[in-house]
Structure formats: C-alpha cells, structure tokens
Design an enzyme around this catalytic site. Structure first.
Site, PDB file in Angstrom:
ATOM      1  CB  CYS A 378      -6.407 105.454  92.927  1.00  0.00           C
ATOM      2  SG  CYS A 378      -4.885 104.596  92.936  1.00  0.00           S
ATOM      3  CG  HIS A 501      -9.255 102.603  95.030  1.00  0.00           C
ATOM      4  ND1 HIS A 501      -9.639 102.678  93.730  1.00  0.00           N
ATOM      5  CD2 HIS A 501      -7.772 102.455  95.124  1.00  0.00           C
ATOM      6  CE1 HIS A 501      -8.579 102.649  92.874  1.00  0.00           C
ATOM      7  NE2 HIS A 501      -7.435 102.212  93.849  1.00  0.00           N
ATOM      8  CD  GLU A 503     -13.197 103.255  94.334  1.00  0.00           C
ATOM      9  OE1 GLU A 503     -12.533 102.764  93.466  1.00  0.00           O
ATOM     10  OE2 GLU A 503     -13.165 104.313  94.852  1.00  0.00           O
TER      11      GLU A 503
END
Length: 525
Positions: A378, A501, A503
């Site tokens: 990001c 993102h 993750e």
C-alpha cells in the site's frame, strides 16, 4: 444454531480473541461449520478512525469493513471470510436504535437499554449467525467483565442464555492465574472475576486460566470448587511458543471433549491439517531476516504482516526473523547501511502521513540499488514509485499530494476522494479485482491473470505519470481499469509493490503469493 460465548475478566489483553479463534479451529477440526462475531464495546462505529498507537492494526474485511484485529485471528484460525456485520460495536447498536426511534418504529414507547438496546444486540447476533450458514457461532465480548461499556452486551447474553436451549449455548470465561513471589499459582483473581460475572446473572460453563506455566492439578481443583464448574471444565491456557500451537494445547487440555459433551455435539471427523501445519512451523530449520521499516513501532499495528510472513516461511520451511526499524531513525541517518547489512529482505508496510517518509524512501532506494529483495504494501507501493521517479525517472521533486502540495505528484488522491468530508469508512476499501499481465513476476506468483485482494487507501499512482515511469523500466504488472495495483522491477532479485494489502487474505495453510515469493527470494539471496 449453537452459540459459544467468550468473556474475559481481571484485565484486558489476556487472549480472549485467541481463545475464541482456537475454540473455532478445534470445532472446525471436528467437522463443524463455524462463524465468529466480535463485540467491541467502544462507541466508534468501527476501528477505521482509531489511532494505531491506541488500537493496533485495523483489519480490513472482504466487504471493506474496518475491524478489530481479532477478526483477523478468526479468519486465519478458522479459515473463513467475515464481513463488517461480524463486528458489533456500541456505536452500531445505538445508531440503529436511534434511527428506529426517529422513524417511529417503537410506536411512542420510551426507548431504553432494556429491552430496546438488548433486543437489537440479540437480533443482530442471531441474524448474523443465521445468514452465515454456519452451525456454530462464536461470540467474543470485548473488554473486561465489570466495564460499564460491556453491560448491555452481557445483559443481552444473559437473556440469550435463558431463551436458548441449555445445550445450544455455552459460556467460556477467560481469567488470569498469576504466580506469586513464592511460585504459587493464585486463584483469587479468577474467583473474584467469576463472582462479578455471577452478579450479572451469568455462570461460566468453562473457565480458561491464562498462566505462565500449566495449571497445577491443585489449582484446577481450587478453581473448580470455588467457581462451581467441573474440574474437567478448567482449561489451562499457559504460554505457548507460537499462537498457532494454542488450539492443539487446548485440545490436549480437554476443551473439545468437555465442550462437545456440554453442547451435545458428535465428532464428525478428526482433521489433522492444523497439527501438520504446526509441526512444519516448529520443525523449520532455516532462518531469513527481514527488516520492516515502519512508521508505527508496535508489532500489533502490523499483526497481519507478521503472520503472513510466518505463513510464507512455514510453507518454505524456514523461520522469518523480523527486525523492526523506525523509519524516523533511518531518515536521520547519513549512512543507512548499518540498518540493513545483516538482513535478507526489506519490507515497507502501510501507513499515513509525512512523518518518517524519507526514511522509508531511503530504505527502498537501498533495496533497489543493492539488489536486496523488497516488498512494499500500500503506502510501501506508493513510496517505491516515488523513489523510482526521483532517482531513476528524472523527477527529483517526485512526491505524493498526501505529503506535499508542491512537487511532481506521481501519487495523487483518487478522484472520488476529493470531495469527501467524512473520514470513517470512506476510503477505497475491501476486495477488488485486478488483471495481471502475463510474463511478469506478478503472474508467476499468482499463476492467473485475474486476482482479488483487499484495499485501504485514498491515493493512487497518478495516471498522467504512468507512461513516463514505465519508459524508465518500472513495470505496472496488475491494473484495475486505469488504477495501478502492482509495480515490479525486472532484473531485480525481487522488487514488488502492491497497492492492496495481501496480508489480509493470507492463511496459515494458504500463504499470500506476494509474501511467498518474497520469502523465497530472501532464502535464495
């Protein structure tokens, strides 16, 4: 529908979220479809406007909901995808009740905590559980028993206990069992916590004692006697080397045996995939070192990043050792080499604002010039584009309109964000698709031309700067219409930035492709 409620006493931060997530994983391993709800007693509508210094990570759900980090634990442990409905806050409840009052839905009645607030809480819990299609719904009540903010939620749970069949709802209470200076485990905090719970009309079915070392049999017996639960229902939640060991530890303690008998659940299967993953995690014999250069120096702010690195490391048979580096320290240094001389890779995660930005950019420049594997997430993606524009593409004043009103804005605000006044829930949020170019690193990592990842940002690569940046060698290898989603540098060992993102979609048994590629590159550095 079966409900398992998790409450906490004595103090916050004991691990109610991990207890709830672990319980969900145990039930999933036994063959049940499980969902989860997190109740946060704060008045905020969601976690999106909270400072990371106060609240830790803002976890983004698939529908764009900005939630407490515990929902990330639920998703990772139980391998489910939740929505913003699964995070109930005081703000959401009171807002809904006030809107109903303004519409006249209560037909002139005086609107009160009981029954109107508690009815709204119960209705939401039951609707979310029903709509999920699950068989068992976990409900974690945030805060600590005795907090004034939690009272309406605990009252709603008390009413549910009376309204549901006895074997359809169970209450797990998490408490602290400290050790005194003589090495004795003390049960008094647990006794007082259960007493306080009973004063609210609630009686625990299971007590989970958080402790440094396993609860002694005598300690379990004392808790059983004074708190009126069977000794088999006193579960030791002693410190584990890794949070993913907790479901196995609680299974060994007999949690599933007691809970399933209590709720009249039959064992359908005995899935061992989680145990196999944990064994692989524990037996990893190689180590890679990654520097995370962050604006916020607390690990909880980047919990999902830390876990995604662990997932990738487990899949690659290695442990990922994280070195947390303050970006402001790098910014002030004349020579950044000492920060990175012993690391195998550099990661710049998300963030907002100008503080420490030049330190992030120095770290990115070091990774690019020294051929050190780099992953930008990001903000880390946007700063990688800025760094490349400054030092390669010939725009020394390259910046973002978030950071400076002057200079060449290679990063600019999204057009639809320009007139937004309200800050909460207004960013570009949630799961969005992107199309990946073939014959790129991104395509190699994902193995497909269409991906779906979660976003949380207000700024993007300036469309007017894309062509000139690409002419100098940076490749935008994934796009959503004219929005750049992935940037990579051909010829580099690994240089990748994602506007999204990744993750948030990483799971212990299904690592995120960018993280997997990053760890693999560090292994072969």
């Amino acid at each position: 529908m079966k409900y398992v409620v998790v409450t906490g006493g004595v103090m916050s931060g004991l691990g109610k979220g991990i207890t709830a997530a672990s319980t969900g994983r145990i039930l999933k391993n036994k063959g049940y479809n499980v969902t989860a709800i997190k109740i946060d007693p704060y008045i905020n509508i969601d976690a999106g406007t909270m400072s990371p210094f106060q609240h830790g990570e803002v976890y983004v759900l698939k529908d764009g909901g900005e939630a407490d980090l515990d929902l990330g634990n639920y998703e990772r442990f139980i391998d489910i995808n939740l929505t913003s409905d699964h995070n109930i806050t005081t703000g959401k409840i009171y807002k809904a009740v006030i809107e109903k009052e303004r519409r006249g839905d209560y037909l002139g009645k005086t609107v009160q905590i009981i029954p109107h607030i508690t009815n709204e809480i119960k209705e939401r819990i039951r609707r979310i559980a029903r709509d999920s299609g699950a068989e068992i719904c976990l409900i974690e009540v945030g805060g600590t028993v005795g907090d004034i903010e939690s009272m309406p939620f605990l009252e709603a749970i008390r009413q549910m206990l009376a309204e549901e069949k006895e074997d359809d709802i169970s209450l797990i209470h998490v408490t602290l069992v400290p050790i005194d200076s003589m090495g004795d485990q003390k049960t008094k905090p647990t006794q007082h916590s259960v007493k306080e719970l009973r004063e609210l009309g609630l009686k625990p079915d299971i007590i989970v004692g958080r402790c440094k070392k396993p609860l002694d049999k005598s300690t379990k017996g004392k808790i059983s006697l004074f708190c009126d639960v069977p000794e088999a229902a006193v579960i030791s939640a002693h410190d584990a080397a890794d949070i993913y060991q907790v479901p196995l530890q609680m299974e060994q303690e007999g949690l599933s045996d007691y809970l399933m008998k209590r709720m009249n659940l039959a064992i359908r299967e005995n899935n061992q995939s989680w145990a196999q993953m944990v064994h692989k995690l524990e037996s990893a014999d190689r180590i890679v070192n990654v520097a995370i250069v962050s604006k916020y120096g607390m690990e909880d702010v980047y919990l999902s990043v830390k876990e995604a690195l662990k997932h990738a490391g487990t899949a690659m048979g290695c442990k990922v050792n994280i070195r947390w580096i303050e970006s402001e320290d790098v910014e002030q240094a004349t020579d950044v080499t000492p920060f990175f001389k012993d690391v195998d890779g550099i990661l710049v995660p998300g963030g907002f604002g100008i503080r420490g930005v030049e330190g992030n950019i120095k770290a990115i420049q070091y990774a690019r010039e020294k051929n050190v594997p780099y992953l930008g997430l990001c903000f880390g993606f946007q700063l990688a584009v800025i760094e490349f524009a400054r030092h390669v593409a010939g725009f020394p004043d390259a910046t973002s309109s978030e950071l400076s009103a002057s200079g060449t804005h290679v990063i600019d605000i999204l057009p639809e964000q320009k007139d937004i006044k309200k800050m909460g829930g207004t960013m570009r949020l949630g799961e969005l698709s992107a199309w990946v170019k073939e014959n790129t690193l991104a395509h190699k990592l994902y193995g497909t031309t269409k991906i779906c990842e979660r976003h949380r940002h207000r700024y993007e690569v300036n469309p007017d700067m894309i062509d000139v940046i690409e002419q100098h060698g940076l490749v935008f290898s994934a796009k959503n219409d004219n929005r750049m989603e992935i940037a990579e540098l051909p010829g580099h060992k690994f240089f990748l930035g994602t506007q999204f993102h990744p993750e948030f979609r990483s799971r212990p048994e299904r690592p995120s492709p960018p993280f997997l590629g990053f760890v693999e590159a560090m292994l072969h550095k």
